[in-house]
Scaffold this active site. Structure first.
Site, PDB file in Angstrom:
ATOM      1  CG  PHE A 197      95.489  40.967  47.816  1.00  0.00           C
ATOM      2  CD1 PHE A 197      95.449  42.034  47.309  1.00  0.00           C
ATOM      3  CD2 PHE A 197      94.587  40.190  48.058  1.00  0.00           C
ATOM      4  CE1 PHE A 197      93.922  42.219  46.689  1.00  0.00           C
ATOM      5  CE2 PHE A 197      93.120  40.388  47.407  1.00  0.00           C
ATOM      6  CZ  PHE A 197      92.882  41.643  46.691  1.00  0.00           C
ATOM      7  CG  ASP A 209      99.144  35.832  45.804  1.00  0.00           C
ATOM      8  OD1 ASP A 209      99.012  35.692  44.572  1.00  0.00           O
ATOM      9  OD2 ASP A 209      98.114  36.143  46.438  1.00  0.00           O
ATOM     10  CE1 TYR A 235      91.136  39.253  39.520  1.00  0.00           C
ATOM     11  CE2 TYR A 235      90.491  36.921  39.492  1.00  0.00           C
ATOM     12  CZ  TYR A 235      90.868  38.230  40.344  1.00  0.00           C
ATOM     13  OH  TYR A 235      90.847  38.356  41.601  1.00  0.00           O
ATOM     14  CE  LYS A 236      95.020  40.692  40.731  1.00  0.00           C
ATOM     15  NZ  LYS A 236      94.162  41.508  40.831  1.00  0.00           N
ATOM     16  NE  ARG A 240      96.678  48.261  41.605  1.00  0.00           N
ATOM     17  CZ  ARG A 240      96.010  46.821  41.968  1.00  0.00           C
ATOM     18  NH1 ARG A 240      96.719  46.048  42.695  1.00  0.00           N
ATOM     19  NH2 ARG A 240      94.831  46.503  41.493  1.00  0.00           N
TER      20      ARG A 240
END
Lengths: 419, 419
Positions: free
Chosen positions: B128, B205, B230-231, B379
């Site tokens: 990322f 991560d 928040y995912k 995705r």
């Protein structure tokens, strides 16, 4: 002594107060509670719960990820509102992000890395802890000398002390516009001019100034600033902080935390970090939208009041504290531990007493919330947007009552944990 | 082709799903919307609005600054809950604070500053963006060499590529447990063991892993980790991130942002920075309480589901995507761009198509929210807590319909801004 300033005079001041109606714009759950700690955590604006609930249900619940194209502008949009209503800065110079401490780190590091071979960093020896700690870490990592400017706990930093310390070796000066204990107000224009004469950069901490005194970043020639939004701005507990970088400096400074929000063309997600050309380069990671949201209704109230009227009332509330403390508390061993002239003071006033910690606790039991600051200060912050003159009168009256019977002696001391 | 896997089979999987009832624990405002972007922003738990409203009205509005003694523990308290329910870590090893990017900076800097004369830093070349950018900045500031590990966009990093790069000069390896595009899942125990053999530290991560696969930080011998909430954790847009430091390392590492929340005896506000002896030293400034609050109701749902059941369902949802994509989409130029075996995949699946950006937009218009990731990936993240098998079936069916009529050709391309 109480007859020196009878309560009805405070009521008359309230009757003539042009901001009096704004008190209704805040949630006042317990009308018996006198809240003089708006300089620590501002009150809840009445419009905030519904505003936040709508964001949660509609923006998050219904909109889901599709709301991000709107949200992603909020740090800058709210920064521009802050710039206009409270900071005297231009659009694109203020952004809301991260905590005050993280912002201090970013801007101080950026300034130090751009300072060439200057080796000295200055900070007020009595400045708020995080300011001193952040600079200490940055200076040590770079082998720089951190000099603590001697400063009076009651009166704040004297300009001549600062001028004496400024020379061509000074890279950065970190100062609070309003001192967190005494409330001492610095002359930002004079400080900026003095620093500029020797080529030093000033980083301002505006945490106790923003929303209480007009901060004129452009007019005073300020280069860098940070500050918090949960005190006089009423953004909520731990609301995100802001940072300011003068437009002309933005492309010349780089901060060290290279997160994706600071990259040019963030969503290209390309290889290698290339800082955004503007203020965005001082951003790092994804901002909390729930934390940002309450700043809108909070700024609505400030905008309606106008910072000049807020300041005018804040001066008078402070003067009332000083007047009553002199009359009622000095005989009991208290001392006004703030500059006595309203021009040299922000919107809070400190009282010194060796038993300040116990006194602050006894006062809270008596329905007055102020706060204690180490080692021996009681801090009273009558936020002008919702504090009445009669609140100040009643608070000082209750404090006088405590003083007369030494009502704090049965209250425990011990560690304090208040932000 | 549609007959290969008729819709009623998906309905039967839902009927047998032990987590099926948990969908009601989320706000599903529009039942026609198929939301396959829980890996970007998780849905709103149904209990969250009232929980947050109560905090705002009672904690802030009524409690005011008096609520801080409770709030100040929340980062650690919620960190401990995360540790127990999602991370396989011990109490006192996880704390919620700042953003993922800021936490990456703190932990990576701490590891590099403790790495002696090792001069190499490794990161997955396809990791990322913020991970790569943060490390690039830290490495440059220290004169270290940042090496990008070649990694396959579909299959992720191969362990033998990592092993070939590991030697006694490696200070730090930063890797994502689940790759943000392909969903490729790394064997954390194998990576940690390989790094330990050469004395390198691994910083994980976990942003796309936490809440979707069981992360066993203790059992896999992990030293450092960060991740977002928040995912799959459903903490809300931009909810604060977490960081993990193995207990035995805490007193030996120091991070560079010396804020007051990281100091021993924070409220003593004394001179000089003295890091807290434990995990607190990785904290910096005042946390947003409104941003932290939604994590409690969100974790309630995860705790009730149990991460192992979440993982089991996530595997099967992913398998269904792969099965249907193979049958329905491959003939139209799509390719499954994720590991094909469920054991090597997190809970999202990527599809490759040269027109992925336009397709993601056309699919959104058809009521299916997935997301686009540069340069050519669609995705699909069917979060197991609230996504039904029939949602996946319907989503792939709509995508098949688009593919048959090339329904994206009238949709504009152009810049994408989705977090």
């Amino acid at each position: 002594m109480r007859d020196d300033f009878p309560r009805h005079l405070a009521k008359e001041l309230d009757a003539a107060d042009p901001l009096a109606d704004l008190r209704d714009r805040f949630v006042i759950a317990d009308d018996d509670l006198i809240y003089l700690d708006g300089n620590s955590l501002g009150r809840l604006p009445a419009a905030t719960p519904a505003h936040l609930d709508r964001l949660v249900r509609e923006g998050w619940g219904d909109g889901l990820v599709r709301s991000w194209p709107t949200w992603i502008e909020w740090g800058r949009r709210i920064g521009d509102r802050l710039a206009a209503h409270a900071l005297g800065a231009r659009p694109g110079e203020v952004v809301v992000s991260d905590s005050t401490s993280v912002n201090l780190y970013k801007l101080a590091a950026a300034a130090l890395d751009a300072a060439g071979d200057r080796r000295t960093v200055l900070v007020d020896a009595e400045d708020f802890p995080t300011d001193r700690y952040v600079l200490e870490g940055l200076a040590a990592a770079r082998g720089l000398t951190l000099r603590l400017l001697p400063s009076d706990l009651d009166e704040g930093l004297r300009l001549d002390e600062l001028r004496a310390a400024l020379d061509g070796d000074v890279a950065l000066v970190l100062l609070s516009a309003v001192a967190y204990r005494s409330g001492a107000l610095l002359d930002m224009a004079a400080v900026n001019a003095a620093a500029r004469q020797v080529g030093a950069t000033v980083l301002w901490d505006l945490s106790h100034a923003v929303g209480s005194v007009p901060v004129e970043l452009a007019a005073t020639g300020a280069d860098l600033a940070v500050g918090c939004t949960y005190k006089y701005l009423n953004g909520g507990p731990g609301a995100p902080a802001f940072l300011y970088v003068r437009r002309e400096l933005q492309s010349r400074l780089r901060q060290p935390i290279q997160g994706w929000f600071g990259r040019r063309d963030q969503f290209g997600m390309g290889p290698g970090y290339d800082p955004a050309p503007d203020l965005d380069r001082f951003l790092v990671g994804t901002p909390s939208i729930l934390a940002l949201a309450p700043l809108d209704p909070a700024l609505d109230v400030l905008a309606e009041a106008g910072i000049d009227r807020v300041r005018a009332k804040g001066r008078r509330l402070g003067e009332l504290i000083v007047t009553l403390a002199d009359a009622w508390l000095t005989p009991h061993g208290f001392r006004v531990a703030s500059p006595r002239e309203a021009d040299r003071r922000g919107s809070h006033v400190c009282l010194h007493h060796p038993e300040a910690l116990r006194i602050s606790r006894a006062l809270a039991e008596a329905g007055v919330v102020g706060d204690y600051r180490a080692p021996d200060r009681l801090r009273l912050g009558p936020a002008p947007l919702y504090t009445r003159y009669v609140d100040v009168w009643d608070a000082l009256d209750r404090l006088r009552g405590l003083a007369e019977r030494r009502g704090w002696e049965r209250v425990p001391g011990g560690p304090s944990r208040v932000t």
